[in-house]
Enzyme design. Structure first.
Site, PDB file in Angstrom:
ATOM      1  N   SER A  23     -23.830   8.230 -20.233  1.00 28.79           N
ATOM      2  CA  SER A  23     -23.875   8.747 -21.604  1.00 28.79           C
ATOM      3  C   SER A  23     -23.817   7.632 -22.650  1.00 28.79           C
ATOM      4  CB  SER A  23     -22.706   9.711 -21.814  1.00 28.79           C
ATOM      5  OG  SER A  23     -21.500   9.009 -21.636  1.00 28.79           O
ATOM      6  N   GLY A  53      -6.005  -2.224   0.513  1.00 26.57           N
ATOM      7  CA  GLY A  53      -5.361  -0.951   0.166  1.00 26.57           C
ATOM      8  C   GLY A  53      -4.152  -1.005  -0.734  1.00 26.57           C
ATOM      9  N   ARG A  82      -4.616 -14.966  -1.364  1.00 23.17           N
ATOM     10  CA  ARG A  82      -4.363 -13.561  -1.737  1.00 23.17           C
ATOM     11  C   ARG A  82      -4.131 -12.709  -0.493  1.00 23.17           C
ATOM     12  NH1 ARG A  82      -9.281 -13.440  -6.339  1.00 23.17           N
ATOM     13  NH2 ARG A  82      -8.500 -15.298  -7.418  1.00 23.17           N
ATOM     14  N   ASN A 119      -5.886   6.530  -1.434  1.00 24.75           N
ATOM     15  CA  ASN A 119      -6.760   5.929  -2.455  1.00 24.75           C
ATOM     16  C   ASN A 119      -7.417   4.631  -1.985  1.00 24.75           C
ATOM     17  OD1 ASN A 119      -4.787   3.961  -2.624  1.00 24.75           O
ATOM     18  ND2 ASN A 119      -3.834   4.814  -4.474  1.00 24.75           N
ATOM     19  N   ASP A 169      -1.714  -1.016  -3.931  1.00 20.75           N
ATOM     20  CA  ASP A 169      -1.846  -0.198  -5.137  1.00 20.75           C
ATOM     21  C   ASP A 169      -0.524  -0.189  -5.917  1.00 20.75           C
ATOM     22  OD1 ASP A 169      -0.198   1.576  -3.678  1.00 20.75           O
ATOM     23  OD2 ASP A 169      -1.972   2.504  -2.752  1.00 20.75           O
ATOM     24  N   ASP A 220      -6.456 -14.297 -19.936  1.00 20.90           N
ATOM     25  CA  ASP A 220      -7.332 -14.900 -18.938  1.00 20.90           C
ATOM     26  C   ASP A 220      -8.379 -15.777 -19.608  1.00 20.90           C
ATOM     27  OD1 ASP A 220      -8.336 -15.016 -16.145  1.00 20.90           O
ATOM     28  OD2 ASP A 220     -10.124 -14.154 -17.043  1.00 20.90           O
ATOM     29  N   GLU A 252      -3.496 -18.564 -20.127  1.00 22.96           N
ATOM     30  CA  GLU A 252      -3.832 -19.369 -18.949  1.00 22.96           C
ATOM     31  C   GLU A 252      -4.458 -20.661 -19.441  1.00 22.96           C
ATOM     32  OE1 GLU A 252      -7.428 -18.498 -16.986  1.00 22.96           O
ATOM     33  OE2 GLU A 252      -6.892 -19.501 -15.134  1.00 22.96           O
ATOM     34  N   ASN A 282       0.850  -1.191   0.000  1.00 27.59           N
ATOM     35  CA  ASN A 282       0.000   0.000   0.000  1.00 27.59           C
ATOM     36  C   ASN A 282       0.886   1.243   0.000  1.00 27.59           C
ATOM     37  OD1 ASN A 282      -1.880   1.989   0.324  1.00 27.59           O
ATOM     38  ND2 ASN A 282      -2.908   1.057   2.091  1.00 27.59           N
ATOM     39  N   HIS A 337     -14.403 -12.108 -21.346  1.00 26.78           N
ATOM     40  CA  HIS A 337     -15.613 -11.483 -20.815  1.00 26.78           C
ATOM     41  C   HIS A 337     -15.265 -10.092 -20.313  1.00 26.78           C
ATOM     42  CE1 HIS A 337     -13.593 -13.944 -17.688  1.00 26.78           C
ATOM     43  NE2 HIS A 337     -13.688 -12.831 -16.967  1.00 26.78           N
TER      44      HIS A 337
END
Ligand code: ARE
Ligand code: CA
Length: 629
Positions: free
Chosen positions: A277, A181, A512, A144, A183, A349, A389, A139, A261
């Site tokens: 929009s 957090g 993770r 952010n 980044d 992926d 993958e 982090n 996807h």
């Protein structure tokens, strides 16, 4: 014929090239015990005329030890794909040799490949990859961070957790809306750790484009890096710091390409009207993007990832407009990030499922997509790396026109896990003897043409499977041994963040966890070993593009020794998969290292003499030696 004397592969000592063009002939060499063989032939199948052809091989020379003969024959140049096997005769007996090894009877599969025009990036053959899951690595900017209740993700409010907080094993509700957090500013601050402490030279980032989930496999905006990861500015800063040579050796960056996807909140779909929009395919059947997806019943029934993930609607590749938007045009997602931001490649992926009309990967369509993709991406940058993958045998995608390499679950992750930990990569009990390990590796190497083999991504863990450290039961010595193999085998060593110190973790999302920065120093023995192994791989080309040769296999003592060799060096890697210290005798003569020569362990610096064809070395339990001549 004495089988133990036979050897060939497409390393530089045995093939004049492993990446011929249409105008390059390929001279192949087979090694036999001296005077054992009276004639030898190359038999190759040429796809141009769908027939076999014979090339008689001529005796060329003995080797440095005088124990072997070398015979060579040349496959003529042309553009067609060819497949070859070798035949050797000793006057009374005929045997065969191909990528599967030696056989009495002529083999019909696993021949060696000659694929004119197929090459993989030179830098990738030297790549040592570090995989970062950005939300969990570092982090660098707390301003952010996603905060608790900042927004609602698929009905679940976001939750902010403290770095290091242990939530995964105990809280089943923990899911894609939990944030710690991490980044890209954080990754940027750690470039010195990656380049100089570990010595890796390539970073692969899990998805970074804007998306509300922590994993970002459900893309919202392909044009922008998520602001919670630091946005485009942090990304371009990271790219220049990686590419720079002023803070350590120059390094590369590969992104996760999620092209099967999008997220349901992508502008082309726009469920939930995230893009006021834009009229997305979910919003109106008159949307300009209606053809991008497949609806069984508009708007709520549509094809998605695994047919069960409504947040991930599948692209319909029958649409030339979607192909153009994803990779076909110079401003497409795949090309833009290469051309404008200096990205060095894509990890694809779920690429096996890309299809038309909501299908999940019909052969002709799927391969057509990846052929187009390769043409587009290599047009944007001929040196871009493309690796897909795939969890099984990826051969259908890596024989020239599609990917360079693939994730090597089948040819690396699984056998290494079973051999060393007695568990498969899902952490189920599954043991593997040393001889079965060797046979598995030989069989999976034979699946792949040499250019692809050298760019397979060899990972111990990743974000979809359990952590190696957990499968090893917390025994850090098993992690040491796994790293010895990872950094000396054929293919790109790929370290999933935290594996360098044996990070623990079960299945997704427990794989993770946040990185523990107190470990990230060479005071940590495991980190120091990775540093040493990376520097050794960098030093010796034989470990990257040399031959691979099994030297010794012992199920009782759990010895596994193999050679890596090219014109510069002959290297014997000796692995001890037992817990006790053991002394092994390894046949150095198989690498043509002569008696009287010495071999030096690149890890300890100890020098060992070669005599009577052998080198004898003592190796601690779950450790290795890398003997270099
Ligand atoms: C989330 C939860 C999971 C939960 C799942 C169920 O985290 O705990 O089980 O939802 O809906 C991404 C996220 C995941 C997320 C998923 C769905 O990273 O956390 O899961 O999206 O929202 C197959 C595919 C392969 C895929 C793996 C996971 O073939 O493509 O399954 N891997 C990629 C990425 C993932 C990513 C996605 C795809 C989607 O690497 O991280 O998931 O973009 C066999 C088969 C394989 C199969 C494998 C595992 O070996 O051969 O084909 O892989 O099992 O199932
Ligand atoms: Ca942050």
């Amino acid at each position: 014929v004495e089988w133990n004397g036979l050897f060939h592969d497409q390393g530089p000592l045995y093939a004049s090239t492993s990446e011929p063009t249409c105008s390059t002939a390929v001279t192949v060499t087979v090694r036999t015990f001296r005077t054992d063989v009276t004639s030898a032939n190359v038999k190759y199948y040429d796809s141009a005329d769908s027939s076999f052809h014979w090339v008689p091989m001529a005796w060329v020379a003995n080797d440095a030890t005088g124990r072997f003969d070398r015979w060579a024959g040349t496959i003529p140049a042309s553009c067609s794909a060819k497949y070859y096997r070798l035949q050797v005769n000793d006057g009374s007996d005929t045997d065969w040799y191909n990528a599967a090894g030696v056989s009495d009877n002529e083999p019909s599969q696993q021949d060696f490949y000659v694929l004119p025009g197929f090459s993989t990036p030179a830098w990738a053959k030297a790549a040592m990859i570090y995989q970062v899951f950005p939300e969990r690595f570092s982090n660098g900017d707390t301003a952010n961070d996603v905060t608790t209740g900042e927004y609602t993700f698929f009905g679940a409010p976001t939750q902010q957790k403290a770095w290091g907080e242990s939530v995964f094993a105990t809280a089943p509700a923990v899911n894609s809306s939990v944030f710690f957090g991490g980044d890209l500013q954080g990754v940027r601050q750690r470039v010195g750790y990656l380049k100089n402490t570990l010595g890796i030279n390539t970073v692969y980032l899990n998805p970074i484009f804007t998306s509300p989930s922590n994993h970002k496999y459900d893309t919202q905006d392909y044009d922008n890096v998520d602001p919670h990861l630091g946005g485009n500015a942090a990304f371009s800063g990271l790219v220049s710091d990686l590419h720079s040579s002023s803070n350590g050796p120059t390094a590369r960056i590969v992104l996760d390409g999620v092209f099967n996807h999008s997220g349901s909140w992508a502008k082309w779909f726009d469920r939930g009207n995230v893009w006021p929009s834009v009229t997305g395919a979910y919003e109106s059947q008159a949307s300009p993007y209606s053809g991008f997806y497949t609806f069984q019943s508009w708007p709520d029934q549509y094809s998605s990832f695994f047919n069960s993930t409504p947040s991930m609607p599948k692209y319909d590749f029958a649409s030339s407009a979607v192909r153009s938007a994803l990779y076909g045009s110079t401003t497409s997602v795949a090309q833009k990030w290469l051309r404008q931001s200096g990205v060095d490649g894509w990890r694809l992926d779920a690429p096996q499922y890309a299809d038309a009309g909501g299908g999940n990967g019909s052969n002709a369509t799927n391969h057509g997509i990846w052929r187009e993709f390769r043409t587009a991406v290599k047009g944007a940058n001929p040196n871009a790396l493309i690796f897909g993958e795939y969890w099984g045998n990826a051969q259908p995608w890596v024989t020239g026109g599609e990917w360079d390499g693939a994730s090597n679950f089948d040819g690396f992750t699984q056998p290494v896990s079973q051999w060393i930990t007695g568990r498969d990569y899902s952490n189920n009990a599954a043991s593997l003897s040393t001889s079965a390990f060797d046979a598995w590796l030989r069989g999976t190497r034979a699946n792949y043409p040499t250019p692809a083999l050298r760019t397979m991504s060899n990972h111990l863990s990743n974000h979809d499977i359990t952590r190696f450290g957990t499968r090893a039961g917390g025994d850090i010595w098993k992690t040491y041994l796994a790293h010895f193999f990872q950094f000396t085998y054929v293919g790109m060593p790929t370290v999933y963040y935290g594996d360098e110190y044996g990070m623990q973790g079960g299945a997704d999302p427990d794989n993770r966890r946040t990185f523990d920065w107190s470990q990230a120093t060479t005071a940590n023995t495991s980190v120091a070993l990775v540093q040493k192994l990376a520097s050794i791989r960098k030093q010796y080309s034989a470990l990257r593009t040399g031959s691979f040769q099994t030297l010794a296999v012992d199920d009782a003592t759990k010895l596994y020794a193999f050679g890596r060799a090219d014109a510069a060096n002959r290297i014997a890697v000796v692995l001890n998969n037992d817990s006790a210290t053991r002394t092994y005798t390894v046949p150095a003569y198989q690498l043509s290292v002569p008696d009287g020569a010495t071999m030096k362990d690149a890890i300890t610096g100890t020098t060992y003499p070669v005599s009577a064809g052998n080198v004898t070395v003592t190796v601690p339990g779950h450790y290795g030696a890398i003997l270099v001549n």
